[in-house]
Design a protein around this motif. Structure first.
Motif, short mmCIF file in Angstrom:
data_model
loop_
_atom_site.label_atom_id
_atom_site.label_comp_id
_atom_site.label_asym_id
_atom_site.label_seq_id
_atom_site.Cartn_x
_atom_site.Cartn_y
_atom_site.Cartn_z
N SER A 174 -4.84 -2.84 3.67
CA SER A 174 -5.44 -1.56 3.98
C SER A 174 -4.69 -0.93 5.14
O SER A 174 -3.88 -1.59 5.81
CB SER A 174 -6.92 -1.72 4.33
N ASN A 229 -5.89 5.94 8.55
CA ASN A 229 -5.52 7.23 7.99
C ASN A 229 -4.19 7.74 8.52
O ASN A 229 -3.46 8.46 7.83
CB ASN A 229 -6.62 8.26 8.25
N GLY A 231 -2.32 5.43 -1.07
CA GLY A 231 -3.39 4.47 -0.92
C GLY A 231 -3.51 3.46 -2.05
O GLY A 231 -4.38 2.59 -2.03
N ARG A 232 -2.62 3.56 -3.03
CA ARG A 232 -2.66 2.58 -4.12
C ARG A 232 -2.16 1.24 -3.60
O ARG A 232 -1.26 1.17 -2.77
CB ARG A 232 -1.80 3.06 -5.28
N THR A 233 -2.75 0.18 -4.11
CA THR A 233 -2.39 -1.17 -3.65
C THR A 233 -1.95 -2.02 -4.83
O THR A 233 -2.32 -1.79 -5.97
CB THR A 233 -3.57 -1.85 -2.96
N ILE A 271 0.87 -1.17 0.00
CA ILE A 271 0.00 0.00 0.00
C ILE A 271 0.91 1.22 0.00
O ILE A 271 1.81 1.35 0.84
CB ILE A 271 -0.99 0.00 1.19
N ARG A 315 -1.71 5.93 9.18
CA ARG A 315 -0.67 4.98 8.76
C ARG A 315 0.06 4.41 9.97
O ARG A 315 1.22 4.04 9.89
CB ARG A 315 0.31 5.63 7.79
#
Length: 115
Positions: free
Chosen positions: A70, A73, A55-57, A51, A75
């Motif tokens: 996931s 927020n 936020g790209r996975t 991640i 992190r």
């Protein structure tokens, strides 16, 4: 500095689910991409999921559609939801975090999937 602690591993039957957590502490604001890796007995450690800070996975093909990465927020915690587990998913699962100075690893959590 950043420290990582994984949890949530255990023994589960094939087809079951587990949710792994990776809790970060220290200079959380310095954390970039976070990843999950795994290492099965006698095999090299392999990439499982990532991640990014945006936020790209991304996932290794063998877990696509079954695993979801996931993060909260802040992190401060990254999760790996693992569904439809297979015996070949058995491994020690590690999270890591990219920081400006180095790549930080956790100690790992064992996942065992029985057939």
């Amino acid at each position: 500095q950043v420290q990582l602690v994984e949890s949530g591993g255990g023994l589960v039957q094939a087809g079951g689910s587990l949710r792994l957590s990776c809790a970060a502490s220290g200079r959380i604001s310095s954390i970039g991409d976070m990843n999950w890796y795994r290492q099965a007995p006698g095999k090299q450690r392999e990439f499982v999921a990532r991640i990014s800070t945006g936020g790209r996975t991304m996932y290794v093909d063998s877990v696509k559609g079954r695993f979801t990465i996931s993060g909260d927020n802040a992190r401060s915690t990254v999760f790996l939801q693992m569904n439809s587990l297979k015996p070949e998913d058995t491994a020690v699962y590690y999270c890591n975090a990219l920081t400006p100075s180095r790549l930080v690893w956790g100690q790992g959590t064992q996942v065992t999937v029985s057939s």
